[in-house]
Design an enzyme around this catalytic site. Structure first.
Site, PDB file in Angstrom:
ATOM      1  N   THR A  67       0.802  -1.220   0.000  1.00 58.52           N
ATOM      2  CA  THR A  67       0.000   0.000   0.000  1.00 58.52           C
ATOM      3  C   THR A  67       0.834   1.269   0.000  1.00 58.52           C
ATOM      4  O   THR A  67       1.791   1.399   0.773  1.00 58.52           O
ATOM      5  CB  THR A  67      -0.939   0.015   1.223  1.00 58.52           C
ATOM      6  OG1 THR A  67      -1.763  -1.153   1.193  1.00 58.52           O
ATOM      7  CG2 THR A  67      -1.823   1.251   1.215  1.00 58.52           C
ATOM      8  N   LYS A  83      -0.999  -1.045  -4.200  1.00 58.52           N
ATOM      9  CA  LYS A  83      -2.340  -0.541  -3.934  1.00 58.52           C
ATOM     10  C   LYS A  83      -2.214   0.925  -3.528  1.00 58.52           C
ATOM     11  O   LYS A  83      -1.554   1.242  -2.529  1.00 58.52           O
ATOM     12  CB  LYS A  83      -3.022  -1.337  -2.823  1.00 58.52           C
ATOM     13  CG  LYS A  83      -4.428  -0.837  -2.497  1.00 58.52           C
ATOM     14  CD  LYS A  83      -5.123  -1.770  -1.523  1.00 58.52           C
ATOM     15  CE  LYS A  83      -6.511  -1.276  -1.179  1.00 58.52           C
ATOM     16  NZ  LYS A  83      -7.253  -2.212  -0.321  1.00 58.52           N
ATOM     17  N   LYS A 129      -3.711   4.446  -2.309  1.00 54.84           N
ATOM     18  CA  LYS A 129      -4.805   5.121  -1.631  1.00 54.84           C
ATOM     19  C   LYS A 129      -5.027   6.490  -2.257  1.00 54.84           C
ATOM     20  O   LYS A 129      -4.072   7.244  -2.490  1.00 54.84           O
ATOM     21  CB  LYS A 129      -4.485   5.281  -0.145  1.00 54.84           C
ATOM     22  CG  LYS A 129      -4.462   3.963   0.627  1.00 54.84           C
ATOM     23  CD  LYS A 129      -5.847   3.367   0.766  1.00 54.84           C
ATOM     24  CE  LYS A 129      -5.856   2.174   1.700  1.00 54.84           C
ATOM     25  NZ  LYS A 129      -7.216   1.626   1.902  1.00 54.84           N
ATOM     26  N   ASP A 186      -7.575   2.560  -4.309  1.00 56.76           N
ATOM     27  CA  ASP A 186      -8.656   2.527  -3.324  1.00 56.76           C
ATOM     28  C   ASP A 186      -8.988   3.957  -2.943  1.00 56.76           C
ATOM     29  O   ASP A 186      -8.189   4.651  -2.309  1.00 56.76           O
ATOM     30  CB  ASP A 186      -8.202   1.727  -2.097  1.00 56.76           C
ATOM     31  CG  ASP A 186      -9.315   1.573  -1.064  1.00 56.76           C
ATOM     32  OD1 ASP A 186     -10.446   2.018  -1.331  1.00 56.76           O
ATOM     33  OD2 ASP A 186      -9.034   1.004   0.016  1.00 56.76           O
ATOM     34  N   GLU A 221     -11.188   0.402  -6.182  1.00 53.97           N
ATOM     35  CA  GLU A 221     -11.939  -0.017  -5.010  1.00 53.97           C
ATOM     36  C   GLU A 221     -12.744   1.144  -4.432  1.00 53.97           C
ATOM     37  O   GLU A 221     -12.212   2.218  -4.172  1.00 53.97           O
ATOM     38  CB  GLU A 221     -10.946  -0.549  -3.967  1.00 53.97           C
ATOM     39  CG  GLU A 221     -11.580  -1.293  -2.822  1.00 53.97           C
ATOM     40  CD  GLU A 221     -10.513  -1.843  -1.879  1.00 53.97           C
ATOM     41  OE1 GLU A 221     -10.858  -2.134  -0.721  1.00 53.97           O
ATOM     42  OE2 GLU A 221      -9.342  -1.975  -2.292  1.00 53.97           O
ATOM     43  N   ASP A 251     -16.095  -2.350  -1.393  1.00 53.38           N
ATOM     44  CA  ASP A 251     -15.524  -2.562  -0.064  1.00 53.38           C
ATOM     45  C   ASP A 251     -16.531  -2.091   0.972  1.00 53.38           C
ATOM     46  O   ASP A 251     -17.263  -2.892   1.546  1.00 53.38           O
ATOM     47  CB  ASP A 251     -14.192  -1.816   0.078  1.00 53.38           C
ATOM     48  CG  ASP A 251     -13.542  -2.070   1.438  1.00 53.38           C
ATOM     49  OD1 ASP A 251     -14.105  -2.821   2.256  1.00 53.38           O
ATOM     50  OD2 ASP A 251     -12.463  -1.508   1.706  1.00 53.38           O
ATOM     51  N   LYS A 305     -13.167  -8.970   3.748  1.00 56.89           N
ATOM     52  CA  LYS A 305     -12.305  -8.744   4.906  1.00 56.89           C
ATOM     53  C   LYS A 305     -12.867  -9.525   6.083  1.00 56.89           C
ATOM     54  O   LYS A 305     -14.072  -9.444   6.365  1.00 56.89           O
ATOM     55  CB  LYS A 305     -12.226  -7.256   5.246  1.00 56.89           C
ATOM     56  CG  LYS A 305     -11.546  -6.403   4.188  1.00 56.89           C
ATOM     57  CD  LYS A 305     -11.532  -4.932   4.590  1.00 56.89           C
ATOM     58  CE  LYS A 305     -10.797  -4.082   3.560  1.00 56.89           C
ATOM     59  NZ  LYS A 305     -10.864  -2.638   3.886  1.00 56.89           N
ATOM     60  N   CYS A 332      -7.700  -6.461   4.214  1.00 54.99           N
ATOM     61  CA  CYS A 332      -7.461  -6.465   5.649  1.00 54.99           C
ATOM     62  C   CYS A 332      -7.609  -5.066   6.202  1.00 54.99           C
ATOM     63  O   CYS A 332      -7.531  -4.083   5.479  1.00 54.99           O
ATOM     64  CB  CYS A 332      -6.058  -6.993   5.960  1.00 54.99           C
ATOM     65  SG  CYS A 332      -4.715  -5.933   5.347  1.00 54.99           S
ATOM     66  N   ASP A 353      -4.501  -8.550  -0.621  1.00 54.01           N
ATOM     67  CA  ASP A 353      -4.053  -7.305   0.003  1.00 54.01           C
ATOM     68  C   ASP A 353      -3.899  -7.555   1.502  1.00 54.01           C
ATOM     69  O   ASP A 353      -4.760  -7.203   2.303  1.00 54.01           O
ATOM     70  CB  ASP A 353      -5.056  -6.189  -0.274  1.00 54.01           C
ATOM     71  CG  ASP A 353      -4.659  -4.877   0.393  1.00 54.01           C
ATOM     72  OD1 ASP A 353      -3.452  -4.673   0.627  1.00 54.01           O
ATOM     73  OD2 ASP A 353      -5.558  -4.066   0.689  1.00 54.01           O
ATOM     74  N   ASP A 402      -0.931  -6.828   3.435  1.00 54.34           N
ATOM     75  CA  ASP A 402       0.385  -6.263   3.721  1.00 54.34           C
ATOM     76  C   ASP A 402       0.469  -5.571   5.069  1.00 54.34           C
ATOM     77  O   ASP A 402       1.466  -4.898   5.360  1.00 54.34           O
ATOM     78  CB  ASP A 402       0.795  -5.285   2.611  1.00 54.34           C
ATOM     79  CG  ASP A 402      -0.116  -4.057   2.549  1.00 54.34           C
ATOM     80  OD1 ASP A 402      -1.249  -4.126   3.064  1.00 54.34           O
ATOM     81  OD2 ASP A 402       0.296  -3.030   1.984  1.00 54.34           O
TER      82      ASP A 402
END
Length: 327
Positions: A125, A148, A150, A175, A201, A224, A246, A274, A296, A298
């Site tokens: 991330t 990933k 953000k 995301d 996402e 999500d 998740k 997560c 995902d 991490d």
């Protein structure tokens, strides 16, 4: 039967902090449940999430309420009725999986009918920041195969271009954590398509995602927050092509496995995601990761120090948990 139950809140420092569209965190705050039967113990970890009204205190209270049942041998199936979906049930469910595996002298994977677990590739991330700062963070992680990113709303077109310039070879997923709206949706979507993003996402708030029904996206859109605790897949297929499972939202591995099966039958792509926790929280999710399209997990890589023993990572390759950790 007189099983023992302990509940502990723990805090782990996040290396460099962690920022998404709606919050910034410096520590991962988790709750660990340990259920012991004689010399054998099982553990589970959860991460309370304020987005769903959870806190360390509310999660601990929920677990305390079912402790008398756990002491007398509450099963995983009965747990689904005894507690609502969410972080508290996840910690208890994963502890029961671990206890059952150790009591039987088997792995949790065997109990789930999955057989031998294999290593998986996890996303890494990149927290949201200015485009220049995100490019600098990305350059350090550019060797990783899957990033990933953000995002935060207006200006995401510049952020994603900056990330792509710093990691020209990595696969990118993004995301937005519900941060887009009609003022920036088209611009950000076009920028993501331009740089070859594979998955977006939760671009829109869950309460406003009906707008996706009429949108023909060039990129797979993943639910999500729209897949909230206790909510199934109904109503998502005309808006999303993927779902992020998740364990903290599903309320444990037991329900997550069911959700995985339902998602496959409905022809969704699957991400196993997560909250920001330690290896103990990630370990059960590795079972879902065996067949997920995107992994995902991490969380431990983002901490200043993980718990020990922890999961083994070789850059972005995540290895199955050893029994000393979980399962």
């Amino acid at each position: 039967m007189n099983q023992r139950v302990s509940i502990e809140a723990e805090s782990f420092e996040i290396a460099g902090g962690f920022k998404i569209s709606r919050e910034t965190r410096t520590h991962a705050k988790v709750v660990v449940v340990t259920i012991s039967d004689g010399p054998v113990s099982g553990r589970g970890e959860c991460v309370p999430y304020p987005r769903y009204g959870e806190s360390l205190e509310t999660v601990q209270t929920q677990i305390e309420e079912v402790t008398p049942l756990l002491k007398t041998g509450l099963s995983r199936e009965a747990l689904l009725e005894a507690m609502p979906a969410g972080a508290a049930r996840n910690a208890v469910d994963c502890a029961l999986w671990d206890l059952e595996a150790k009591r039987a002298g088997k792995t949790a994977s065997d109990l789930a009918g999955l057989g031998t677990l294999h290593p998986v590739t996890t996303a890494f991330t990149i927290s949201v920041d200015t485009p220049d700062a995100m490019a600098r963070k990305t350059a350090v992680a550019a060797h990783r195969p899957l990033l990933k990113v953000k995002l935060a709303g207006p200006g995401d077109d510049e952020r994603i271009r900056a990330v792509r310039s710093a990691a020209p070879s990595a696969k990118l997923i993004v995301d937005a954590n519900e941060a887009w709206d009609e003022s920036c949706f088209d611009t950000n979507m076009a920028a993501c398509a331009e740089v070859g993003v594979e998955l977006i996402e939760q671009p829109l708030p869950a309460k406003s995602d009906d707008l996706l029904s009429a949108f023909q996206s060039p990129i797979t859109i993943c639910a999500d927050e729209s897949l909230s605790p206790g909510k199934g897949l109904d109503g998502l297929r005309d808006k999303y092509g993927a779902v992020n499972i998740k364990l903290d939202k599903a309320g444990g591995l037991t329900e997550a496995l069911r959700l995985l099966d339902a998602a496959r039958k409905a022809d969704f792509k699957v991400m196993i995601g997560c909250m920001l926790g330690t290896s103990l929280a990630m370990a059960p999710a590795v079972l879902i990761g065996q067949t997920a399209d995107y992994v995902d997990l991490d969380g431990p890589l983002l901490l200043s120090q993980d718990r020990s023993p922890g999961l083994r990572f070789d850059d972005s390759t995540l290895y199955p948990p050893e029994p000393a950790l979980w399962g």
